[in-house]
Design a protein around this motif. Structure first.
Motif, PDB file in Angstrom:
ATOM      1  N   GLU A  94      -0.846  -2.852  -4.299  1.00 46.68           N
ATOM      2  CA  GLU A  94      -2.121  -2.346  -3.782  1.00 46.68           C
ATOM      3  C   GLU A  94      -2.874  -1.569  -4.852  1.00 46.68           C
ATOM      4  O   GLU A  94      -4.109  -1.644  -4.938  1.00 46.68           O
ATOM      5  CB  GLU A  94      -1.865  -1.456  -2.565  1.00 46.68           C
ATOM      6  N   LEU A  95      -2.137  -0.821  -5.683  1.00 40.33           N
ATOM      7  CA  LEU A  95      -2.777  -0.051  -6.750  1.00 40.33           C
ATOM      8  C   LEU A  95      -3.501  -0.971  -7.728  1.00 40.33           C
ATOM      9  O   LEU A  95      -4.641  -0.696  -8.131  1.00 40.33           O
ATOM     10  CB  LEU A  95      -1.728   0.781  -7.475  1.00 40.33           C
ATOM     11  N   GLU A 110      -6.657  -2.550  -5.917  1.00 43.32           N
ATOM     12  CA  GLU A 110      -7.770  -1.611  -5.782  1.00 43.32           C
ATOM     13  C   GLU A 110      -8.374  -1.275  -7.147  1.00 43.32           C
ATOM     14  O   GLU A 110      -9.595  -1.121  -7.267  1.00 43.32           O
ATOM     15  CB  GLU A 110      -7.297  -0.330  -5.087  1.00 43.32           C
ATOM     16  N   ALA A 111      -7.538  -1.171  -8.165  1.00 44.47           N
ATOM     17  CA  ALA A 111      -8.055  -0.914  -9.508  1.00 44.47           C
ATOM     18  C   ALA A 111      -8.927  -2.071  -9.983  1.00 44.47           C
ATOM     19  O   ALA A 111      -9.946  -1.860 -10.661  1.00 44.47           O
ATOM     20  CB  ALA A 111      -6.899  -0.686 -10.473  1.00 44.47           C
ATOM     21  N   ASP A 159     -12.302  -1.810  -8.171  1.00 42.47           N
ATOM     22  CA  ASP A 159     -13.120  -0.709  -8.681  1.00 42.47           C
ATOM     23  C   ASP A 159     -13.323  -0.767 -10.185  1.00 42.47           C
ATOM     24  O   ASP A 159     -13.944   0.142 -10.763  1.00 42.47           O
ATOM     25  CB  ASP A 159     -12.463   0.627  -8.317  1.00 42.47           C
ATOM     26  N   ILE A 182      -5.877   2.454 -15.078  1.00 43.45           N
ATOM     27  CA  ILE A 182      -5.145   3.642 -14.640  1.00 43.45           C
ATOM     28  C   ILE A 182      -3.917   3.840 -15.514  1.00 43.45           C
ATOM     29  O   ILE A 182      -3.171   2.898 -15.765  1.00 43.45           O
ATOM     30  CB  ILE A 182      -4.715   3.494 -13.162  1.00 43.45           C
ATOM     31  N   TYR A 220      -7.618   7.916 -15.076  1.00 46.40           N
ATOM     32  CA  TYR A 220      -8.316   6.638 -14.900  1.00 46.40           C
ATOM     33  C   TYR A 220      -9.590   6.602 -15.750  1.00 46.40           C
ATOM     34  O   TYR A 220     -10.177   7.632 -16.083  1.00 46.40           O
ATOM     35  CB  TYR A 220      -8.646   6.394 -13.429  1.00 46.40           C
ATOM     36  N   LEU A 262     -14.453   8.325  -7.570  1.00 45.94           N
ATOM     37  CA  LEU A 262     -13.159   7.826  -7.107  1.00 45.94           C
ATOM     38  C   LEU A 262     -12.903   8.243  -5.659  1.00 45.94           C
ATOM     39  O   LEU A 262     -13.139   9.399  -5.293  1.00 45.94           O
ATOM     40  CB  LEU A 262     -12.045   8.378  -8.002  1.00 45.94           C
ATOM     41  N   GLU A 268     -10.465   9.448  -3.638  1.00 48.77           N
ATOM     42  CA  GLU A 268      -9.169  10.058  -3.908  1.00 48.77           C
ATOM     43  C   GLU A 268      -8.146   9.764  -2.813  1.00 48.77           C
ATOM     44  O   GLU A 268      -6.984   9.488  -3.098  1.00 48.77           O
ATOM     45  CB  GLU A 268      -9.335  11.568  -4.095  1.00 48.77           C
ATOM     46  N   LYS A 292      -7.883   7.248  -0.823  1.00 52.32           N
ATOM     47  CA  LYS A 292      -7.420   5.858  -0.876  1.00 52.32           C
ATOM     48  C   LYS A 292      -6.298   5.698  -1.887  1.00 52.32           C
ATOM     49  O   LYS A 292      -5.277   5.029  -1.607  1.00 52.32           O
ATOM     50  CB  LYS A 292      -8.586   4.931  -1.232  1.00 52.32           C
ATOM     51  N   TYR A 293      -6.419   6.326  -3.033  1.00 46.67           N
ATOM     52  CA  TYR A 293      -5.417   6.170  -4.087  1.00 46.67           C
ATOM     53  C   TYR A 293      -4.210   7.079  -3.859  1.00 46.67           C
ATOM     54  O   TYR A 293      -3.083   6.704  -4.181  1.00 46.67           O
ATOM     55  CB  TYR A 293      -6.047   6.439  -5.449  1.00 46.67           C
ATOM     56  N   MET A 318      -1.285   5.691  -1.924  1.00 46.21           N
ATOM     57  CA  MET A 318      -0.410   4.719  -2.590  1.00 46.21           C
ATOM     58  C   MET A 318       0.764   5.398  -3.299  1.00 46.21           C
ATOM     59  O   MET A 318       1.656   4.713  -3.790  1.00 46.21           O
ATOM     60  CB  MET A 318      -1.212   3.906  -3.614  1.00 46.21           C
TER      61      MET A 318
END
Length: 460
Positions: free
Chosen positions: A242-243, A246-247, A250, A254, A273, A282, A284, A286-287, A290
């Motif tokens: 997922e990381l 999402e990266a 966006d 990271i 990042y 960002l 925050e 959401k991340y 994870m």
């Protein structure tokens, strides 16, 4: 409407739904109440079936005469078994506590969870709990006016008692077997291999850069922006898939500032990042979702934690003058390091499906795993020629089994081990064995030119 309902789902439920099969099993069975609860429910279902059959369907009328029991004898059987099973259950719990105390003092407190999560331990407690509840509820519901005789209830109660007694004998054998360090080490090694396969291979390897040397051009310069941790604790798990997704959405790169298993302090950076857009903000929350931070280290993605269990057992064995146990643990660590070399790609770069750099890991190299596996043992065995010789023997076996890419790290650790030993304690036979093993390692790793220099350093 559906979106509003999804928002109302507790975060714990959402997190559980995203877990892998192994993580769900670890979450449910990392305590001693889950399996007994399942067996308790099954016992209540059995109570309902036998009561319905004997009291409503009068099944006893079609049963052989030797299985038909009157109320008085049925009550005596159930009351006797209730007290007996309760006593046996209490004794078994004392046995569990005694085993846990032994494991903690003799081996390591970190392996208590392994014993608790073992299937035999969980099922034993489940069978005892279910058996006691069955005879207790049957005793509660029967009375002299409900039926003239019983058949299934006393029969099931006797069979339950037989199963309980058999389980007790099997459980005593199970504890004795677990106390044998060879079986314990094998179980921990299987757990470690599962971690390597699930986290390092299945989760990370598909995203590892195919050409790590070419990734340097994509590594951004500058300081970047930092995301701070919400709370202090051990970094237990990262949802890498997922990381990365999402990266990619966006357009972020990271860099993780902590490894899994590291202690993260509140308001310190959890990752840095970079985004090419100056107006980017960002999300925050959401991340942060994870990253799982908790009060204890876990084995979910932390292979280093499992290696530390081996190291603690070996150090305690050395302190208790038990060289056989220490040697066995060194062999198991060596076997684990061989498998780690075969499975893991020691690259810190994770890419998306288009090959673009997305995540830079705070990665451990093979040299780091060698150090974490053997450095403490080497330190505590620096006056023990036999254990140090066994350590060098295992390093030679690792060198023979691994690829050439790891040979430089193995030779460096060999020099570190050999020069750190107190050579005033070596006699002729010890020195001959040392020199022979060192020559074999040098020959395997292609460092025969450095062998004479190492021998000179040892003598000096």
């Amino acid at each position: 409407m559906m979106i509003d309902m999804l928002k109302k789902i507790p975060s714990a439920v959402k997190r559980y739904a995203k877990m892998t099969k192994r993580e769900k099993w670890n979450e449910l069975y990392s305590n001693l109440w889950m399996t007994p609860m399942i067996y308790a429910v099954l016992s209540l279902i059995l109570v309902f079936i036998t009561l319905w059959a004997d009291l409503k369907m009068n099944v006893y009328k079609g049963m052989p005469s030797f299985l038909i029991v009157d109320y008085g004898l049925t009550k005596t059987i159930l009351s006797t078994l209730t007290a007996g099973i309760l006593s046996l259950t209490t004794f078994t719990f004392y046995g569990v506590l005694g085993a846990l105390s032994t494991f903690s003092s003799q081996f390591s407190p970190r392996i208590l969870k392994n014993f608790m999560m073992n299937a035999v331990t969980q099922r034993t407690l489940g069978i005892f709990s279910g058996s006691f509840l069955y005879v207790l509820f049957c005793l509660f519901f029967i009375n002299e006016d409900t039926a003239q005789a019983y058949s299934l209830i006393p029969t099931a109660a006797v069979l339950t008692a037989m199963i309980t007694i058999s389980t007790f004998a099997f459980f005593i054998n199970h504890i004795v077997t677990w106390l044998q360090v060879t079986n314990l080490a094998e179980q921990i090694k299987r757990e470690s291999v599962d971690i390597i396969e699930s986290s390092l291979v299945n989760e990370l390897k598909p995203h590892k850069a195919k050409n790590p040397d070419e990734m340097h051009t994509q590594v951004p310069g500058g300081e970047g922006e930092m995301l701070q941790a919400e709370k202090s604790g051990y970094l237990q798990k990262i949802d890498f898939a997922e990381l990365i997704d999402e990266a990619a959405r966006d357009n972020l790169i990271i860099r993780l500032d902590n490894r899994i298993g590291s202690f993260v302090f509140r308001s310190t950076s959890i990752f840095t990042y970079w985004n090419p857009s100056p107006d980017y903000e960002l999300d925050e929350n959401k991340y942060l979702h994870m990253f799982q931070v908790g009060k204890n280290q876990t084995e979910l993605q932390d292979i280093e934690f499992s290696i530390n269990k081996f190291v603690e057992i070996a150090i305690r064995a050395l302190g208790n003058n038990d060289p056989k146990t220490a040697t066995n643990i060194i062999y198991q660590i060596g076997d684990l390091l061989i498998q780690l070399s075969e499975m893991e790609v020691f690259s810190p770069y994770l890419t998306d499906e288009n090959g673009n750099l997305r995540v830079i890991l705070k990665n451990l190299t093979y040299a780091d795993y060698l150090y974490r596996g053997f450095a403490s043992i080497r330190h505590y065995a620096n006056k023990d020629a036999v254990i140090t010789g066994e350590l060098l023997y295992v390093l030679n076996a690792i060198a023979q089994a691994t690829d050439k890419k790891d040979h430089r790290d193995i030779w460096n650790f060999t020099k570190y081990t050999a020069t750190g030993f107190d050579h005033n304690l070596l006699y002729d036979l010890d020195m001959d064995r040392f020199n022979h093993i060192l020559w074999e390692i040098a020959e395997t790793t292609g460092n025969t030119d450095s062998y004479e220099k190492l021998i000179t350093e040892m003598k000096n």
